[in-house]
Design a protein around this motif. Sequence first.
Motif, PDB file in Angstrom:
ATOM      1  N   PHE A   1       0.832  -1.203   0.000  1.00  0.00           N
ATOM      2  CA  PHE A   1       0.000   0.000   0.000  1.00  0.00           C
ATOM      3  C   PHE A   1       0.870   1.258   0.000  1.00  0.00           C
ATOM      4  O   PHE A   1       0.639   2.204  -0.773  1.00  0.00           O
ATOM      5  N   VAL A   2       1.892   1.282   0.843  1.00  0.00           N
ATOM      6  CA  VAL A   2       2.793   2.434   0.933  1.00  0.00           C
ATOM      7  C   VAL A   2       3.654   2.535  -0.323  1.00  0.00           C
ATOM      8  O   VAL A   2       3.913   3.639  -0.825  1.00  0.00           O
ATOM      9  N   GLN A   3       4.077   1.398  -0.854  1.00  0.00           N
ATOM     10  CA  GLN A   3       4.882   1.422  -2.077  1.00  0.00           C
ATOM     11  C   GLN A   3       4.092   1.976  -3.258  1.00  0.00           C
ATOM     12  O   GLN A   3       4.656   2.653  -4.133  1.00  0.00           O
ATOM     13  N   ALA A   4       2.804   1.713  -3.293  1.00  0.00           N
ATOM     14  CA  ALA A   4       1.960   2.255  -4.361  1.00  0.00           C
ATOM     15  C   ALA A   4       1.914   3.778  -4.276  1.00  0.00           C
ATOM     16  O   ALA A   4       1.938   4.478  -5.309  1.00  0.00           O
ATOM     17  N   GLN A   5       1.856   4.314  -3.053  1.00  0.00           N
ATOM     18  CA  GLN A   5       1.880   5.766  -2.882  1.00  0.00           C
ATOM     19  C   GLN A   5       3.226   6.340  -3.304  1.00  0.00           C
ATOM     20  O   GLN A   5       3.307   7.416  -3.912  1.00  0.00           O
ATOM     21  N   PHE A   6       4.299   5.613  -2.994  1.00  0.00           N
ATOM     22  CA  PHE A   6       5.645   6.011  -3.414  1.00  0.00           C
ATOM     23  C   PHE A   6       5.736   6.082  -4.938  1.00  0.00           C
ATOM     24  O   PHE A   6       6.261   7.054  -5.502  1.00  0.00           O
ATOM     25  N   ALA A   7       5.210   5.070  -5.608  1.00  0.00           N
ATOM     26  CA  ALA A   7       5.256   5.035  -7.072  1.00  0.00           C
ATOM     27  C   ALA A   7       4.462   6.192  -7.669  1.00  0.00           C
ATOM     28  O   ALA A   7       4.872   6.782  -8.685  1.00  0.00           O
ATOM     29  N   ASP A   8       3.345   6.545  -7.051  1.00  0.00           N
ATOM     30  CA  ASP A   8       2.551   7.679  -7.533  1.00  0.00           C
ATOM     31  C   ASP A   8       3.342   8.982  -7.445  1.00  0.00           C
ATOM     32  O   ASP A   8       3.330   9.798  -8.381  1.00  0.00           O
ATOM     33  N   LEU A   9       4.030   9.178  -6.328  1.00  0.00           N
ATOM     34  CA  LEU A   9       4.835  10.386  -6.164  1.00  0.00           C
ATOM     35  C   LEU A   9       5.974  10.431  -7.177  1.00  0.00           C
ATOM     36  O   LEU A   9       6.230  11.477  -7.803  1.00  0.00           O
ATOM     37  N   MET A  10       6.646   9.295  -7.347  1.00  0.00           N
ATOM     38  CA  MET A  10       7.795   9.252  -8.250  1.00  0.00           C
ATOM     39  C   MET A  10       7.388   9.533  -9.692  1.00  0.00           C
ATOM     40  O   MET A  10       8.065  10.272 -10.412  1.00  0.00           O
ATOM     41  N   THR A  11       6.290   8.958 -10.123  1.00  0.00           N
ATOM     42  CA  THR A  11       5.873   9.176 -11.517  1.00  0.00           C
ATOM     43  C   THR A  11       5.343  10.596 -11.729  1.00  0.00           C
ATOM     44  O   THR A  11       5.375  11.108 -12.851  1.00  0.00           O
ATOM     45  N   THR A  12       4.885  11.237 -10.659  1.00  0.00           N
ATOM     46  CA  THR A  12       4.477  12.642 -10.762  1.00  0.00           C
ATOM     47  C   THR A  12       5.702  13.546 -10.881  1.00  0.00           C
ATOM     48  O   THR A  12       5.780  14.403 -11.767  1.00  0.00           O
ATOM     49  N   TRP A  13       6.659  13.333  -9.989  1.00  0.00           N
ATOM     50  CA  TRP A  13       7.857  14.171  -9.979  1.00  0.00           C
ATOM     51  C   TRP A  13       8.728  13.969 -11.223  1.00  0.00           C
ATOM     52  O   TRP A  13       9.366  14.889 -11.704  1.00  0.00           O
ATOM     53  N   PHE A  14       8.766  12.742 -11.709  1.00  0.00           N
ATOM     54  CA  PHE A  14       9.646  12.420 -12.837  1.00  0.00           C
ATOM     55  C   PHE A  14       8.864  12.212 -14.134  1.00  0.00           C
ATOM     56  O   PHE A  14       9.356  11.574 -15.063  1.00  0.00           O
ATOM     57  N   ALA A  15       7.658  12.778 -14.187  1.00  0.00           N
ATOM     58  CA  ALA A  15       6.828  12.659 -15.394  1.00  0.00           C
ATOM     59  C   ALA A  15       7.528  13.173 -16.658  1.00  0.00           C
ATOM     60  O   ALA A  15       7.411  12.541 -17.720  1.00  0.00           O
ATOM     61  N   PRO A  16       8.280  14.275 -16.593  1.00  0.00           N
ATOM     62  CA  PRO A  16       8.950  14.759 -17.804  1.00  0.00           C
ATOM     63  C   PRO A  16       9.965  13.769 -18.374  1.00  0.00           C
ATOM     64  O   PRO A  16      10.349  13.886 -19.549  1.00  0.00           O
ATOM     65  N   PHE A  17      10.387  12.804 -17.545  1.00  0.00           N
ATOM     66  CA  PHE A  17      11.405  11.846 -17.979  1.00  0.00           C
ATOM     67  C   PHE A  17      10.805  10.480 -18.320  1.00  0.00           C
ATOM     68  O   PHE A  17      11.535   9.535 -18.622  1.00  0.00           O
ATOM     69  N   GLY A  18       9.479  10.373 -18.253  1.00  0.00           N
ATOM     70  CA  GLY A  18       8.808   9.147 -18.653  1.00  0.00           C
ATOM     71  C   GLY A  18       8.956   7.987 -17.682  1.00  0.00           C
ATOM     72  O   GLY A  18       8.803   6.825 -18.080  1.00  0.00           O
TER      73      GLY A  18
ATOM     74  N   LYS B   1       5.589   3.513 -13.161  1.00  0.00           N
ATOM     75  CA  LYS B   1       5.467   2.937 -11.818  1.00  0.00           C
ATOM     76  C   LYS B   1       6.237   1.618 -11.722  1.00  0.00           C
ATOM     77  O   LYS B   1       6.875   1.337 -10.702  1.00  0.00           O
ATOM     78  N   GLN B   2       6.165   0.822 -12.795  1.00  0.00           N
ATOM     79  CA  GLN B   2       6.851  -0.471 -12.775  1.00  0.00           C
ATOM     80  C   GLN B   2       8.352  -0.298 -12.606  1.00  0.00           C
ATOM     81  O   GLN B   2       8.999  -1.023 -11.844  1.00  0.00           O
ATOM     82  N   ALA B   3       8.926   0.679 -13.329  1.00  0.00           N
ATOM     83  CA  ALA B   3      10.364   0.915 -13.240  1.00  0.00           C
ATOM     84  C   ALA B   3      10.747   1.438 -11.859  1.00  0.00           C
ATOM     85  O   ALA B   3      11.758   1.008 -11.275  1.00  0.00           O
ATOM     86  N   ALA B   4       9.947   2.345 -11.317  1.00  0.00           N
ATOM     87  CA  ALA B   4      10.244   2.902  -9.994  1.00  0.00           C
ATOM     88  C   ALA B   4      10.190   1.822  -8.917  1.00  0.00           C
ATOM     89  O   ALA B   4      11.062   1.754  -8.041  1.00  0.00           O
TER      90      ALA B   4
END
Length: 245
Positions: free
Chosen positions: A22-39, A42-45
Amino acid sequence: MQQNILFDLDDTLIHCNKYFHFVQAQFADLMTTWFAPFGLTKQAALAKHSEIDIAGVQIVGFKSEHFPQSFVDTYRYYSALHGRTESADEEALLWKLGLSVFEQETEPYPYMNETLESLAAAGHRLHLYTGGDPDIQKRKIEAAGLQRYFRDRIYIRLHKNVEALKEIVRAQKLRIDRTWMVGNSVRTDVLPALSCGLHAIYLKQELEWDYNVLPIADAKPSGAFLTLSSLRQIPSAIDAYLTQG
């Protein structure tokens, strides 16, 4: 015949991995938001985080600080990879998120109490052997009301491996042929038990941490080696083995 039965705690008696996911899913959401310009996906993060997380556990064990640090280290990896400036506020948010996993409710698996009561009533001696931060694990044990089953037979270790299990068996003077290890982790429960010559019960869970998954096809048990899917199967399985023996 009285048996010594060592139980793992997390994802054997009480839920654990589902809170991490559950917490890792929230982490992946944050990472893909912050690093959206770099594509970043969630799977990679999550894959990179798993790699960093497992590498760290093998070094420091189950320290509570390790999990939030693995979030921060993953964040720093991608920041360096893409040349994105690191933010102290973002790192603080990840640290807080990582620690939040240890604040989740303590939820027993079905039939926890019934299973432990049945084994104790049959005359078996119950032990609890868990890995993690002592304060956090003690809080879980108290919340689940487990002291009444295990009393002073509770062992908490930062590193849960063959050496730790051997030390417990030696210190408690447990007879190898009358001692069982019950747990969901192939790495920290099953393989160490088999290496020590103990009976082992692999309590297989649907939601498992990659760290816990190892091949067991080559395992050579000296005694019983059972794979079960529910706590309530344990008393009859042990009784059946002893009867056959």
